[in-house]
Design a protein around this motif. Structure first.
Motif, PDB file in Angstrom:
ATOM      1  N   THR A  33      24.834 -24.060  -5.811  1.00 13.55           N
ATOM      2  CA  THR A  33      26.251 -24.364  -5.191  1.00 13.55           C
ATOM      3  C   THR A  33      27.381 -23.169  -5.418  1.00 13.55           C
ATOM      4  OG1 THR A  33      25.832 -26.831  -5.384  1.00 13.55           O
ATOM      5  CG2 THR A  33      28.045 -26.116  -5.255  1.00 13.55           C
ATOM      6  N   SER A  47      22.870 -34.967  -3.519  1.00 17.06           N
ATOM      7  CA  SER A  47      23.502 -36.140  -3.266  1.00 17.06           C
ATOM      8  C   SER A  47      22.821 -36.929  -2.423  1.00 17.06           C
ATOM      9  CB  SER A  47      25.046 -36.043  -3.174  1.00 17.06           C
ATOM     10  OG  SER A  47      25.701 -37.358  -2.977  1.00 17.06           O
ATOM     11  N   GLY A  95      28.352 -36.867  -5.995  1.00 13.26           N
ATOM     12  CA  GLY A  95      29.428 -36.589  -4.850  1.00 13.26           C
ATOM     13  C   GLY A  95      30.810 -36.574  -5.709  1.00 13.26           C
ATOM     14  N   LEU A 152      31.314 -32.967  -6.918  1.00 13.28           N
ATOM     15  CA  LEU A 152      31.840 -32.092  -5.597  1.00 13.28           C
ATOM     16  C   LEU A 152      33.470 -32.408  -5.354  1.00 13.28           C
ATOM     17  CD1 LEU A 152      29.088 -32.233  -2.996  1.00 13.28           C
ATOM     18  CD2 LEU A 152      29.881 -30.363  -4.078  1.00 13.28           C
ATOM     19  N   MET A 189      35.396 -30.525  -8.365  1.00 10.12           N
ATOM     20  CA  MET A 189      35.266 -28.960  -8.010  1.00 10.12           C
ATOM     21  C   MET A 189      36.257 -28.667  -6.875  1.00 10.12           C
ATOM     22  SD  MET A 189      30.964 -28.419  -8.153  1.00 10.12           S
ATOM     23  CE  MET A 189      31.241 -26.464  -7.819  1.00 10.12           C
ATOM     24  N   LEU A 207      32.013 -25.888  -0.050  1.00  4.22           N
ATOM     25  CA  LEU A 207      31.225 -26.780  -1.347  1.00  4.22           C
ATOM     26  C   LEU A 207      30.537 -27.945  -0.454  1.00  4.22           C
ATOM     27  CD1 LEU A 207      34.183 -27.028  -3.984  1.00  4.22           C
ATOM     28  CD2 LEU A 207      31.824 -25.925  -4.230  1.00  4.22           C
ATOM     29  N   LYS A 208      30.668 -28.422   0.602  1.00  6.92           N
ATOM     30  CA  LYS A 208      30.293 -29.855   1.107  1.00  6.92           C
ATOM     31  C   LYS A 208      29.358 -29.303   2.119  1.00  6.92           C
ATOM     32  CE  LYS A 208      34.338 -30.973   3.881  1.00  6.92           C
ATOM     33  NZ  LYS A 208      33.421 -30.544   5.039  1.00  6.92           N
ATOM     34  N   THR A 216      21.889 -27.626  -3.254  1.00  3.38           N
ATOM     35  CA  THR A 216      22.932 -27.595  -3.697  1.00  3.38           C
ATOM     36  C   THR A 216      23.400 -29.075  -4.024  1.00  3.38           C
ATOM     37  OG1 THR A 216      24.034 -27.744  -1.560  1.00  3.38           O
ATOM     38  CG2 THR A 216      23.677 -25.701  -2.255  1.00  3.38           C
ATOM     39  N   PHE A 217      24.706 -29.403  -4.489  1.00  2.12           N
ATOM     40  CA  PHE A 217      25.026 -30.615  -4.923  1.00  2.12           C
ATOM     41  C   PHE A 217      25.293 -31.594  -3.654  1.00  2.12           C
ATOM     42  CE2 PHE A 217      27.635 -29.612  -9.011  1.00  2.12           C
ATOM     43  CZ  PHE A 217      26.331 -29.779  -9.616  1.00  2.12           C
ATOM     44  N   ALA A 218      25.619 -30.943  -2.528  1.00  9.70           N
ATOM     45  CA  ALA A 218      25.517 -31.853  -1.329  1.00  9.70           C
ATOM     46  C   ALA A 218      24.317 -32.339  -0.822  1.00  9.70           C
ATOM     47  CB  ALA A 218      26.301 -30.970  -0.093  1.00  9.70           C
ATOM     48  N   THR A 229      28.588 -20.925  -2.377  1.00  9.34           N
ATOM     49  CA  THR A 229      30.041 -21.000  -2.202  1.00  9.34           C
ATOM     50  C   THR A 229      30.401 -19.580  -2.222  1.00  9.34           C
ATOM     51  OG1 THR A 229      30.071 -23.239  -2.642  1.00  9.34           O
ATOM     52  CG2 THR A 229      32.161 -21.951  -2.680  1.00  9.34           C
TER      53      THR A 229
END
Length: 324
Positions: free
Chosen positions: A103, A281, A300, A303, A306, A256-257, A276-278, A107
């Motif tokens: 992530t 999730s 989520g 995120l 962040m 980020l998303k 990544t986090f997205a 980014t």
């Protein structure tokens, strides 16, 4: 005017509440609180929109991350409260480390190249040469295309066997690169695609900022003998700091998303190479027959935290600039 005539006029036009004698029309008295009612009438749609599409989803996401939801309890609404156990499970997961690093890399690298290339193109097109408007419009095409089209196009171009990129590499005598299936290249591939998609946004915002810079400043710099590099670092870049700050902030929040580009091209693989986090999730919440709603909501929320940190940093930098 005689006294008899004045008496006849007063008899024909008697005084009424809200009407001043001698004026052509009535003047309505403002009711108490009318200004407040008008203000609330304008604010109500905004408040309702924020409450429905921002506040309620955020509250719901926090609720999901602090309760032990299953598919049944998600429907019935009787999940037990477990506090921060979902966050503990997320931090203890072997996917957390790679997802966090991916992530940050996705980014940071995307924003750095998008902003740098967008700034260079904005300055280039600001020179007002022939066909500049046409070329600038062509650079907006990646921004106007649906993301599914852009991501699918890059998937085809970077295909290991039939992709045009590998065809060019083989023509030049190089070896085939497994862009989308190699752990070493998967993250780089989605970063390249995201940079290409994000450049037009930076170009448009920064070019608009350049429109507000007075041409007299550049004329004075030219008379002083400043070269192009000095003009950029001492005039253009400092004057674009407010615009640059909001451009970077919006880019951070958006990047980020990012989900669709990565999901279409690599689905977060191979393994966790481009997760990544997205993506994580989504995988937790919808990627299996037994979804983990609580951990998915916890990721989520990370995120969201962040993004809020980026927003607070922007506000702090903006405050310092205003004070100086």
């Amino acid at each position: 005017m005689s006294t008899h005539t004045m008496e006849r006029r007063e008899a024909v036009s008697p005084e009424r509440p809200g009407v001043r004698p001698g004026l052509s029309g009535p003047i309505r008295r403002r009711l108490p609180g009318t200004g407040q009612l008008t203000a609330w009438a304008f604010l109500t749609p905004v408040v309702v929109y924020l409450a429905v599409f921002y506040v309620w989803p955020l509250v719901r996401n926090v609720d999901l991350s602090t309760h032990g939801y299953t598919v049944r309890s998600f429907i019935e609404g009787n999940a037990p409260f477990i506090g921060l156990e979902n966050f503990s499970a997320v931090f203890a997961s072997p996917t957390f480390g790679p997802a966090l690093i991916n992530t940050l890399l996705f980014t940071g690298i995307s924003i750095a190249f998008q902003f740098s290339i967008g700034m260079a193109l904005a300055v280039f097109f600001f020179q007002k040469f022939p066909l500049s408007s046409t070329l600038r419009a062509l650079f907006l095409v990646p921004w106007l295309l649906p993301l599914i089209v852009s991501a699918s196009t890059w998937s085809w171009m970077l295909n290991s066997d039939s992709g045009v990129v590998n065809s060019v590499i083989r023509t030049l005598g190089g070896d085939q690169v497994n862009w989308l299936t190699s752990p070493q290249w998967a993250l780089a591939s989605v970063i390249i695609a995201n940079i290409w998609i994000g450049i037009p946004f930076n170009l448009v915002i920064l070019y608009s900022g350049l429109q507000n810079v007075s041409g007299d400043i550049y004329e004075a710099a030219a008379l002083d003998g400043a070269n192009s590099w000095q003009v950029f670092w001492r005039i253009t870049f400092p004057l674009l700091r407010p615009v640059s700050a909001i451009t970077i902030l919006l880019g951070l929040v958006y990047t980020l998303k990012v989900f669709d580009i990565i999901w279409i091209m690599t689905r977060g693989g191979p393994g966790d190479a481009s997760t990544t986090f997205a993506i994580w999730s989504y995988q937790l919440g919808f990627g299996s027959t037994l979804p983990s709603f609580g951990p998915a909501a916890a990721v989520g929320n990370l995120l969201i935290i962040m993004a809020l940190v980026c927003g607070f940093i922007y506000l702090r930098v903006q405050r310092k600039q205003d004070q100086s």
